[in-house]
Design an enzyme around this catalytic site. Sequence first.
Site, PDB file in Angstrom:
ATOM      1  N   ASN A 210     -14.585  15.602  33.255  1.00 52.85           N
ATOM      2  CA  ASN A 210     -13.527  16.232  33.885  1.00 52.85           C
ATOM      3  C   ASN A 210     -14.241  17.383  34.980  1.00 52.85           C
ATOM      4  OD1 ASN A 210     -13.644  18.846  32.605  1.00 52.85           O
ATOM      5  ND2 ASN A 210     -12.837  17.289  30.834  1.00 52.85           N
ATOM      6  N   PHE A 323      -6.299  27.576  26.102  1.00 58.11           N
ATOM      7  CA  PHE A 323      -5.826  27.407  27.762  1.00 58.11           C
ATOM      8  C   PHE A 323      -4.948  26.298  28.092  1.00 58.11           C
ATOM      9  CE2 PHE A 323      -8.210  30.158  30.430  1.00 58.11           C
ATOM     10  CZ  PHE A 323      -8.761  31.191  29.564  1.00 58.11           C
ATOM     11  N   LYS A 341      -0.190  24.579  18.308  1.00 54.11           N
ATOM     12  CA  LYS A 341      -1.280  24.679  18.153  1.00 54.11           C
ATOM     13  C   LYS A 341      -1.481  26.056  17.157  1.00 54.11           C
ATOM     14  CE  LYS A 341      -2.384  21.817  21.303  1.00 54.11           C
ATOM     15  NZ  LYS A 341      -3.166  20.428  21.470  1.00 54.11           N
TER      16      LYS A 341
END
Length: 395
Positions: A210, A323, A341
């Site tokens: 990425n 993030f 999370k």
Amino acid sequence: MDLTGKCVLVGVTGGIAAYKTCTLVSSLRKQGAEVCVAMTKNATEFVSPLTFETLSANKVTVETFDPKREWEVEHIALAKKADVCVIAPCTADFAAKLANGIADDFLSTTVMACTCPVLLAPAMNTNMLNSAAYRANESVLRERGVRFAETGSGRLACGDTGNGRMAEPEDIEGQVIDLLFPNKDYVGKTVLITAGGTIEPIDPVRFIGNRSSGKMGAALAKAATDRGAKVILVCGNVTVNIPEGRYERIDVTTTRDMYDAVMANYERADVIVKAAAPCDFRPVAVAENKIKSDKPLSVKFEKTEDIAEAVGLVKGDRKLVVFAAETTNLERNAAEKLAKKHADIVVANDVTQEGAGFGTDTNIATIVSESGAESLPKMSKSQLADIILDRAIGK
Ligand SMILES: Cc1cc2nc3c(=O)[nH]c(=O)nc-3n(C[C@H](O)[C@H](O)[C@H](O)COP(=O)(O)O)c2cc1C
């Protein structure tokens, strides 16, 4: 110490100790600071401007009315640019000028226009140092918040023995660094930061990856270290320059490697910041040999490890910051991620906005935590790094 991005104005006045300032300038420059030297005319009798120009890799200014000046009002531009101003050596004469607001040369005019912290490293004969005039000037300056690098005792250049020697360059440098980084709220803490992207091989030469540059992770690592933290940097594929020797750096390639590195080290951390962009998918099988390009290719992908979720389950009292690069429903998705999370903070950014996301030097973030959503304006990644570190310790 990494002083990249900091500008130190070094003023040199007419004392014999000016030769020691060469070491100071050289060392600040080696650590990445931009060093701008300005000298009084009398200082140039002791050390040549060329020496400071060479050591600072920057122009040295002496004259206010220099016909070759670079900016229209140079002393104001320099005063605005400096993060710290240090005068080394500072003569009795120069201290008297500063105490009395006399601005009759380039350096005195510039220092008077400085709003950054000012540090003086006086150097003079013992009787001058003990004189009522100097004492009065020093006390006025101290009252106004000017800092002093204390003089030492020993044999002076004039042959006398006593107090009045300029502080050693490394002591002055230590004070300059303290003034550049006054916030030490992470002393004693360890911060584990992941940075960059991971790559997943398809065959021996091809991979899927990425566009993560590692800039946000690098900014966080720098900010945490500047604030006194020990940083463990788990580093994927980055294009940004990471200073050597400043962090405990663990290089990884795939998401599985990053997962292993984080799980093996998170227990040592007080704060874990997941600023990396691990690949979410990897090829189910990696071809042993280079795949021929003569036919269309279809590759089957499987999910990679969810590092944030895995840490969230075992983190205990440690703070977890993750993030979220989003393109729609920013706040809602971030709040969902926070819960899923078991994170303490989600830093969400809409990567479709100009000035946010991968590769840029800026970010436009919304910080989502239990206490709600805080939308931040566009700012540099280093400013955002400091805000994230503030929030992670409840500031
Ligand atoms: C060899 C020599 C050494 C000097 N060393 C000092 C000193 O260490 N400290 C000081 O205050 N003045 C010292 N002076 C006197 C200053 O140079 C003098 O006061 C001058 O006007 C200072 O100018 P400035 O403050 O504009 O640089 C020295 C002079 C000479 C000739």
